[in-house]
Design a protein around this motif. Structure first.
Motif, short mmCIF file in Angstrom:
data_model
loop_
_atom_site.label_atom_id
_atom_site.label_comp_id
_atom_site.label_asym_id
_atom_site.label_seq_id
_atom_site.Cartn_x
_atom_site.Cartn_y
_atom_site.Cartn_z
N CYS A 20 0.83 -1.21 0.00
CA CYS A 20 0.00 0.00 0.00
C CYS A 20 0.86 1.26 0.00
CB CYS A 20 -0.96 -0.01 1.19
SG CYS A 20 -2.33 -1.17 1.01
N TYR A 53 -4.40 1.46 3.26
CA TYR A 53 -3.99 0.29 4.05
C TYR A 53 -4.93 0.20 5.25
CZ TYR A 53 -1.45 -2.24 7.71
OH TYR A 53 -1.11 -3.10 8.72
N PRO A 121 -6.92 -1.88 -2.90
CA PRO A 121 -6.91 -0.82 -1.88
C PRO A 121 -7.07 0.57 -2.48
CG PRO A 121 -4.67 -1.45 -2.37
CD PRO A 121 -5.56 -2.33 -3.22
N SER A 148 -2.91 -4.83 -8.42
CA SER A 148 -3.35 -4.80 -7.02
C SER A 148 -4.42 -5.87 -6.79
CB SER A 148 -3.87 -3.42 -6.63
OG SER A 148 -5.01 -3.04 -7.38
#
Length: 254
Positions: A20, A53, A121, A148
Motif C-alpha cells: 500500500c 492500508y 486498496p 493490485s
C-alpha cells in the motif's frame, strides 16, 4: 491464534503495508482521477487517502482469533478518511456487525474475529468509478488496478489457507466470504481478482470459500431471508453454507 497462524498473519500484514505504501506513491496521479470520477454522481467530500492500508490490522495480536475473512470491493468515502483508514467502517459494517450480534450461534464477533480485506486498496467514492480510473488513467494506473487485484487475491488466498492449515481445531476453520458479486461476473471490473483467487486454492480449502450479496442496502439480509423462507428446514449455519456455495459456484462457473 496458533503460532503458525500468527506467523501467517504477520507476514500478510507486513506485505500489505509495504504494498500500500508502494502503490500510494501514485497518489499524485490518482487524486485528480478520483475527484473527477466522483463529480457526476457524488456530493463533494474530503479526499484524503488515494490508496488505503487497513490500519485495523495493526491492532491484531496473537491472542486474537481470526474466524472469518470478509472481502469487500474497494475503500469508499468513509474508509479513506484519515481518521479511519479502515475497511467496512460505514453503514455496511454496521449491518454486518448487527447480523453477527443477533446470531450468536455463529460464534463470530464481527469486530474481533473478522479480518476485512478488499479486492483493491485503491479508493473511489463508488466502486463503479474504478472504470473511470482504468479508462482515463495512464499505463501506470491501469497496471495498478490490475496488479493490485491479482496480488491481493494471491495474498488473501495464501493467508486463508495458512489459517486453515494452522488451526488446532479443524471444526473452527476460518471461512472466507466474498460479499458483493456484481463486478465478479460478465464484464465486471474484478474479473482479474476472481480468476486469480480461484487459481490460488486447492480443492479442500476451496470448501471454506463463500459468496454472498453485499451488506450494503441490506442485500445480504434480504437474500438470506428469501433463501431461508424457501428452505425453512435449514438452520442458519446450514442456510449460510448452502447459499454461499450456490453463489460461489455461479460466480466461478463451477
Amino acid at each position: 491464534m496458533t503460532q503458525a497462524q500468527w506467523n501467517a498473519f504477520s507476514n500478510f500484514r507486513v506485505q500489505m503495508k509495504s504494498l500500500c505504501e508502494q502503490w500510494g506513491l501514485l497518489g499524485d496521479k490518482l487524486y485528480p482521477l478520483q475527484q473527477e470520477a466522483a463529480k457526476k454522481d457524488t456530493p463533494e467530500y474530503p479526499l484524503e487517502t488515494a490508496v488505503v492500508y487497513n490500519q485495523a490490522y495493526d491492532s491484531v495480536t496473537i491472542n486474537d482469533e481470526i474466524r472469518l475473512i470478509v472481502i469487500g470491493d474497494n475503500p469508499g468515502k468513509d474508509e479513506q478518511l484519515e481518521k479511519n483508514r479502515q475497511y467496512l467502517v460505514g453503514q455496511s459494517g454496521k449491518i454486518a456487525d448487527g447480523f453477527f450480534k443477533r446470531n450468536p450461534e455463529l460464534n463470530i464477533d464481527f469486530r474481533k474475529n473478522t479480518l476485512i480485506v478488499n479486492k483493491t486498496p485503491v479508493h473511489t467514492a463508488k466502486t463503479a468509478h474504478l472504470r473511470f480510473l482504468a479508462k482515463n488513467g495512464d499505463s501506470q494506473i491501469q497496471n495498478l488496478l490490475l496488479e493490485s487485484q491479482k496480488t491481493m487475491a494471491q495474498l488473501t488466498a495464501k493467508l486463508h489457507q495458512e489459517l486453515i492449515e494452522g488451526t488446532d481445531c479443524p471444526q473452527k476453520a476460518a471461512q472466507l466470504w466474498l460479499v458483493g458479486y456484481a463486478e465478479l461476473k460478465g464484464k465486471g471490473i474484478f474479473l482479474p481478482y476472481r480468476d486469480t483467487l480461484k487459481n490460488a486454492y486447492n480443492s479442500k480449502n476451496w470448501e471454506n470459500v463463500y459468496v454472498y450479496q453485499h451488506f450494503s442496502m441490506n442485500r445480504f439480509l434480504i437474500d438470506l431471508k428469501s433463501f431461508r423462507t424457501e428452505h425453512s428446514d435449514l438452520s442458519l449455519p446450514q442456510a449460510l453454507k448452502i447459499l454461499g456455495h450456490l453463489h460461489r459456484d455461479e460466480i466461478f462457473n463451477i
